[in-house]
Design a protein around this motif. Structure first.
Motif, mmCIF file in Angstrom:
data_model
loop_
_atom_site.group_PDB
_atom_site.id
_atom_site.type_symbol
_atom_site.label_atom_id
_atom_site.label_comp_id
_atom_site.label_asym_id
_atom_site.label_seq_id
_atom_site.Cartn_x
_atom_site.Cartn_y
_atom_site.Cartn_z
ATOM 1 N N PHE A 12 0.838 -1.193 0.000
ATOM 2 C CA PHE A 12 0.000 0.000 0.000
ATOM 3 C C PHE A 12 0.875 1.246 0.000
ATOM 4 N N GLY A 13 0.639 2.116 -0.973
ATOM 5 C CA GLY A 13 1.284 3.415 -0.983
ATOM 6 C C GLY A 13 0.406 4.379 -0.208
ATOM 7 N N ILE A 14 0.924 4.907 0.891
ATOM 8 C CA ILE A 14 0.105 5.692 1.812
ATOM 9 C C ILE A 14 0.545 7.149 1.884
ATOM 10 N N GLY A 15 1.234 7.608 0.831
ATOM 11 C CA GLY A 15 1.624 9.005 0.774
ATOM 12 C C GLY A 15 0.462 9.886 0.371
ATOM 13 N N LEU A 16 0.535 11.155 0.770
ATOM 14 C CA LEU A 16 -0.475 12.127 0.383
ATOM 15 C C LEU A 16 -0.329 12.487 -1.093
ATOM 16 N N ASP A 66 -1.967 6.027 -3.326
ATOM 17 C CA ASP A 66 -2.550 7.361 -3.297
ATOM 18 C C ASP A 66 -3.534 7.481 -2.135
ATOM 19 N N ILE A 67 -4.257 8.621 -2.079
ATOM 20 C CA ILE A 67 -5.017 8.948 -0.874
ATOM 21 C C ILE A 67 -6.224 8.053 -0.631
ATOM 22 N N THR A 68 -6.547 7.164 -1.556
ATOM 23 C CA THR A 68 -7.589 6.168 -1.293
ATOM 24 C C THR A 68 -7.264 5.390 -0.023
ATOM 25 N N THR A 69 -5.988 5.167 0.237
ATOM 26 C CA THR A 69 -5.577 4.366 1.398
ATOM 27 C C THR A 69 -5.456 5.170 2.684
ATOM 28 N N VAL A 70 -5.285 6.483 2.560
ATOM 29 C CA VAL A 70 -4.870 7.290 3.715
ATOM 30 C C VAL A 70 -5.821 7.232 4.908
ATOM 31 N N PRO A 71 -7.152 7.309 4.715
ATOM 32 C CA PRO A 71 -8.017 7.241 5.895
ATOM 33 C C PRO A 71 -8.065 5.863 6.551
ATOM 34 N N ARG A 138 -4.087 24.453 6.604
ATOM 35 C CA ARG A 138 -4.764 23.173 6.767
ATOM 36 C C ARG A 138 -3.920 22.041 6.186
ATOM 37 N N PHE A 139 -3.384 22.241 5.001
ATOM 38 C CA PHE A 139 -2.592 21.194 4.358
ATOM 39 C C PHE A 139 -1.312 20.916 5.142
ATOM 40 N N ARG A 140 -0.687 21.967 5.653
ATOM 41 C CA ARG A 140 0.523 21.764 6.448
ATOM 42 C C ARG A 140 0.205 20.920 7.691
ATOM 43 N N HIS A 141 -0.925 21.231 8.333
ATOM 44 C CA HIS A 141 -1.345 20.462 9.506
ATOM 45 C C HIS A 141 -1.596 19.000 9.141
ATOM 46 N N VAL A 142 -2.318 18.771 8.051
ATOM 47 C CA VAL A 142 -2.621 17.398 7.628
ATOM 48 C C VAL A 142 -1.340 16.640 7.302
ATOM 49 N N HIS A 143 -0.425 17.291 6.609
ATOM 50 C CA HIS A 143 0.841 16.662 6.239
ATOM 51 C C HIS A 143 1.616 16.215 7.472
ATOM 52 N N ARG A 144 1.773 17.112 8.426
ATOM 53 C CA ARG A 144 2.543 16.782 9.625
ATOM 54 C C ARG A 144 1.828 15.731 10.469
ATOM 55 N N ARG A 145 0.530 15.831 10.568
ATOM 56 C CA ARG A 145 -0.230 14.865 11.357
ATOM 57 C C ARG A 145 -0.154 13.473 10.732
ATOM 58 N N LEU A 147 2.248 12.221 8.785
ATOM 59 C CA LEU A 147 3.581 11.666 9.021
ATOM 60 C C LEU A 147 3.718 11.149 10.453
ATOM 61 N N ALA A 148 3.244 11.933 11.415
ATOM 62 C CA ALA A 148 3.355 11.528 12.821
ATOM 63 C C ALA A 148 2.516 10.289 13.104
ATOM 64 N N ASP A 149 1.318 10.242 12.572
ATOM 65 C CA ASP A 149 0.424 9.098 12.819
ATOM 66 C C ASP A 149 1.001 7.815 12.229
ATOM 67 N N VAL A 150 1.528 7.908 11.013
ATOM 68 C CA VAL A 150 2.090 6.714 10.362
ATOM 69 C C VAL A 150 3.327 6.236 11.121
ATOM 70 N N ARG A 151 4.194 7.156 11.484
ATOM 71 C CA ARG A 151 5.386 6.758 12.247
ATOM 72 C C ARG A 151 4.989 6.101 13.569
ATOM 73 N N ALA A 152 3.985 6.624 14.244
ATOM 74 C CA ALA A 152 3.550 6.051 15.511
ATOM 75 C C ALA A 152 2.941 4.666 15.312
ATOM 76 N N LEU A 153 2.128 4.521 14.272
ATOM 77 C CA LEU A 153 1.474 3.230 14.023
ATOM 78 C C LEU A 153 2.499 2.124 13.772
ATOM 79 N N PHE A 154 3.559 2.443 13.035
ATOM 80 C CA PHE A 154 4.541 1.429 12.651
ATOM 81 C C PHE A 154 5.821 1.494 13.483
ATOM 82 N N SER A 155 5.775 2.185 14.597
ATOM 83 C CA SER A 155 6.956 2.300 15.444
ATOM 84 C C SER A 155 7.481 0.926 15.840
#
Length: 198
Positions: A12-16, A66-71, A138-145, A147-155
């Motif tokens: 799965f490609g999970i990039g924005l 793509d963003i289909t996977t992101v949520p 808004r986009f800056r917030h979503v981008h940073r959030r 990245l942080a969420d994905v790193r935390a999930l796969f820590s």
């Protein structure tokens, strides 16, 4: 996956948006994966509306980008415990400029794909970015959030997640090593006008 081949783990490609997801799709296909980029079929749309991440196309394809996977990253991780996740990234300021140009086009700019595409596009923009129009803060917030969420999930799980900035050296080698595939000699693809800052 082609007929007669051994099934492989889902990818799965999970990039924005605008992080090189089309390039990743092309690279994964070169490595032998049957990947769907931004699917816009009725079954996918119904899955998005249900919110259960049970995408029917995964019965016949190796993954989605793509963003289909992101949520649904956490759900996909639970449903496919052997899956590989690739988070494409790029410099935040370059990414924001690319998004501003991309979102400057009205959502209906691809109506040649039909009304379903427009409905799916609007749904995903709202689900991922919380808006239909570009807003830098808004986009800056979503981008940073994200990245942080994905790193935390796969820590602590380096075998499950690759964070890939294709502007850094040897992206194909890093992607191939992560997936346990030989790296091709061809250069890493640059699809969708990425990564130009112009």
């Amino acid at each position: 996956m082609k007929a007669g081949e051994t099934p492989c783990a889902k990818v799965f490609g999970i990039g924005l948006s605008r992080t090189g997801t089309q390039s990743l799709t092309a690279a994964l296909r070169t490595l032998g994966y049957d990947i769907v980029h931004y699917p816009a079929d009725e079954d996918t749309y119904r899955t998005l509306l249900r919110g259960d991440a049970r995408f029917p196309l995964l019965a016949h394809h190796d993954g989605i980008t793509d963003i289909t996977t992101v949520p649904y990253v956490a759900q996909l991780d639970q449903m496919w415990p052997d899956a590989k996740f690739v988070l494409t990234t790029r410099d935040e300021d370059l990414w924001l400029r690319s998004c501003a140009r991309h979102w400057d086009r009205p959502p209906h700019h691809k109506t040649e794909y039909g009304e379903l595409y427009l409905e799916l596009q609007l749904f995903l923009r709202a689900a991922v970015y919380g808006c239909h129009s570009f807003d830098e803060d808004r986009f800056r917030h979503v981008h940073r959030r994200h990245l942080a969420d994905v790193r935390a999930l796969f820590s602590g799980r380096p075998d499950s997640l690759l964070i890939l900035d294709p502007s850094l050296p040897a992206p194909y080698a890093r992607l191939a090593a992560f997936l346990g595939r030989p790296a091709p000699e061809a250069p890493y693809p640059h699809e969708g006008c990425w990564p130009s800052a112009a």
